[in-house]
Design an enzyme around this catalytic site. Structure first.
Site, mmCIF file in Angstrom:
data_model
loop_
_atom_site.group_PDB
_atom_site.id
_atom_site.type_symbol
_atom_site.label_atom_id
_atom_site.label_comp_id
_atom_site.label_asym_id
_atom_site.label_seq_id
_atom_site.Cartn_x
_atom_site.Cartn_y
_atom_site.Cartn_z
ATOM 1 N N ASP A 37 43.296 39.217 24.350
ATOM 2 C CA ASP A 37 44.210 38.872 25.461
ATOM 3 C C ASP A 37 45.469 39.733 25.298
ATOM 4 O O ASP A 37 45.752 40.206 24.195
ATOM 5 C CB ASP A 37 44.587 37.385 25.388
ATOM 6 C CG ASP A 37 45.062 36.806 26.722
ATOM 7 O OD1 ASP A 37 44.371 35.936 27.262
ATOM 8 O OD2 ASP A 37 46.137 37.238 27.210
ATOM 9 N N TYR A 155 42.718 40.894 45.578
ATOM 10 C CA TYR A 155 41.980 40.013 44.654
ATOM 11 C C TYR A 155 40.530 39.860 45.144
ATOM 12 O O TYR A 155 39.578 40.006 44.366
ATOM 13 C CB TYR A 155 42.668 38.647 44.594
ATOM 14 C CG TYR A 155 42.043 37.687 43.605
ATOM 15 C CD1 TYR A 155 42.287 37.807 42.241
ATOM 16 C CD2 TYR A 155 41.206 36.653 44.034
ATOM 17 C CE1 TYR A 155 41.712 36.927 41.326
ATOM 18 C CE2 TYR A 155 40.632 35.771 43.127
ATOM 19 C CZ TYR A 155 40.893 35.910 41.781
ATOM 20 O OH TYR A 155 40.318 35.038 40.875
HETATM 21 N N1 LIG Z 1 41.619 29.378 38.047
HETATM 22 C C1 LIG Z 1 40.864 29.521 39.107
HETATM 23 O O1 LIG Z 1 40.869 28.671 40.008
HETATM 24 C C2 LIG Z 1 39.976 30.741 39.235
HETATM 25 C C3 LIG Z 1 39.072 30.765 40.309
HETATM 26 C C4 LIG Z 1 38.208 31.826 40.429
HETATM 27 C C5 LIG Z 1 38.208 32.848 39.497
HETATM 28 N N2 LIG Z 1 39.087 32.816 38.468
HETATM 29 C C6 LIG Z 1 38.996 33.911 37.511
HETATM 30 O O2 LIG Z 1 38.695 33.390 36.237
HETATM 31 C C7 LIG Z 1 39.238 34.234 35.206
HETATM 32 C C8 LIG Z 1 40.077 33.392 34.270
HETATM 33 O O3 LIG Z 1 41.137 32.840 35.029
HETATM 34 P P1 LIG Z 1 42.052 31.616 34.548
HETATM 35 O O4 LIG Z 1 42.212 30.739 35.722
HETATM 36 O O5 LIG Z 1 41.570 31.076 33.267
HETATM 37 O O6 LIG Z 1 43.398 32.419 34.385
HETATM 38 P P2 LIG Z 1 44.543 32.379 33.277
HETATM 39 O O7 LIG Z 1 45.683 33.113 33.863
HETATM 40 O O8 LIG Z 1 44.727 30.997 32.803
HETATM 41 O O9 LIG Z 1 43.870 33.238 32.113
HETATM 42 C C9 LIG Z 1 43.671 34.620 32.247
HETATM 43 C C10 LIG Z 1 44.004 35.280 30.940
HETATM 44 O O10 LIG Z 1 43.871 36.690 31.117
HETATM 45 C C11 LIG Z 1 44.925 37.313 30.420
HETATM 46 N N3 LIG Z 1 45.185 38.644 30.964
HETATM 47 C C12 LIG Z 1 45.890 38.992 32.061
HETATM 48 N N4 LIG Z 1 45.933 40.319 32.192
HETATM 49 C C13 LIG Z 1 45.215 40.838 31.156
HETATM 50 C C14 LIG Z 1 44.884 42.151 30.746
HETATM 51 N N5 LIG Z 1 45.337 43.225 31.412
HETATM 52 N N6 LIG Z 1 44.101 42.317 29.648
HETATM 53 C C15 LIG Z 1 43.675 41.238 28.944
HETATM 54 N N7 LIG Z 1 43.972 39.969 29.274
HETATM 55 C C16 LIG Z 1 44.733 39.776 30.368
HETATM 56 C C17 LIG Z 1 46.106 36.383 30.559
HETATM 57 O O11 LIG Z 1 47.083 36.607 29.549
HETATM 58 C C18 LIG Z 1 45.447 35.004 30.480
HETATM 59 O O12 LIG Z 1 45.449 34.487 29.162
HETATM 60 C C19 LIG Z 1 40.017 35.324 35.932
HETATM 61 O O13 LIG Z 1 39.220 36.477 36.027
HETATM 62 C C20 LIG Z 1 40.267 34.709 37.304
HETATM 63 O O14 LIG Z 1 40.441 35.692 38.293
HETATM 64 C C21 LIG Z 1 39.978 31.798 38.319
#
Ligand SMILES: NC(=O)c1ccc[n+]([C@@H]2O[C@H](COP(=O)([O-])OP(=O)(O)OC[C@H]3O[C@@H](n4cnc5c(N)ncnc54)[C@H](O)[C@@H]3O)[C@@H](O)[C@H]2O)c1
Length: 250
Positions: A37, A155
């Site tokens: 991360d 996105y």
């Molecule tokens: N939360 C939702 O409702 C949702 C819905 C659909 C898809 N997603 C996808 O699920 C995945 C996880 O999302 P989440 O909700 O747990 O988000 P989150 O923000 O809680 O976790 C994402 C993590 O990615 C890390 N990150 C950001 N940029 C980065 C980089 N350049 N390199 C490495 N790490 C990086 C952040 O520090 C964070 O810890 C993402 O790909 C997101 O797009 C989330």
């Protein structure tokens, strides 16, 4: 015996949210987990939690949009554990900017993390999977990668591209026993959505969009990631799995 005993997994963006839930579940199921991360302090907390529970994990700072950093992470995983069986491309950033207000700079940033990060992970991990006789890749897309949502073109485009990159990868590397599938989370409670869901009106709106009468939890996603990463899905490749409480069924 766990579902991932003796497997080595890299999980990106695993300092919090879904990636952390994946890492905890994978370790519980016997995997050696490489947690990465951009938030190193969070990574270290997850590694400590896994070790305290008797699991095996290593953590690294890692920006998935950097090819140099991918080379370093893959080298660290191979040096520590000798192979890579599973890659979970989970890191991502959200972006809700109307198209006519979008800048090229922000567009490129979203693409570099959400899409190029997935490509780079695959590019640098797949050669080791080939050498190892196979592997499983799970790419985290979104319901936004299945339908055109409003107000988040960058996105949506990045997640739609991950969906088809997944299928192209599945076809290209099936002969090497490498499977590649995508997961499409719906509205899940994580740090990414915390601000939105703290707003009562927004929370009600999210709930109104989902047939099952609750929002998603990180554990809901982790169970699907575990299934697609484990040998239980050994004849499944190139599929898209929505985990969304029925959102996409409407
Ligand atoms: N939360 C939702 O409702 C949702 C819905 C659909 C898809 N997603 C996808 O699920 C995945 C996880 O999302 P989440 O909700 O747990 O988000 P989150 O923000 O809680 O976790 C994402 C993590 O990615 C890390 N990150 C950001 N940029 C980065 C980089 N350049 N390199 C490495 N790490 C990086 C952040 O520090 C964070 O810890 C993402 O790909 C997101 O797009 C989330």
């Amino acid at each position: 015996m766990g579902k991932l005993t003796d497997k080595v997994a890299i999980i990106t963006g695993a300092g919090g949210g879904m990636g952390k839930a994946d890492a905890l579940l994978f370790a519980k199921e016997g995997a050696k987990v490489v947690i990465t991360d951009i938030q190193l302090d969070k990574v270290e907390e997850v590694v400590d939690e896994i070790k305290e529970a008797g699991g095996e994990a290593l953590g690294f700072h890692h920006d998935v949009s950097s090819e140099e950093e991918w080379k370093k992470i893959v080298a660290e995983a191979i040096q520590a554990y000798g192979k890579i069986d599973i890659l979970v491309n989970n890191a991502g950033i959200s972006n809700a900017v109307p198209m006519l207000e979008q800048t090229v700079e922000i567009w490129d940033k979203v693409m570099s993390i959400n899409l190029t990060g997935v490509f780079l992970g695959q590019k640098h991990v797949i050669p080791h999977m080939i050498e190892n006789g196979g592997g499983a890749i799970v790419n985290i897309s979104s319901i936004a990668g299945l339908t055109g949502g409003s107000g988040s073109g960058a996105y949506t485009a990045s997640k739609g591209a991950v969906r088809l990159l997944t299928k192209a990868t599945a076809v290209d590397f099936a002969q090497h026993h490498i499977r590649c599938n995508s997961i499409h989370p719906g509205y899940i409670e994580t740090p990414m959505t915390a601000d939105l869901m703290a707003n009562d009106q927004m929370r009600e709106w999210f709930l109104s969009q989902v047939p099952l009468p609750r929002l998603g939890k990180t554990e809901d996603i982790a169970k699907g990631v575990l299934f697609l990463a484990s040998d239980e899905s050994s004849y499944i490749t190139g599929v898209e799995l929505p985990i969304d409480g029925g959102y996409y069924a409407k």
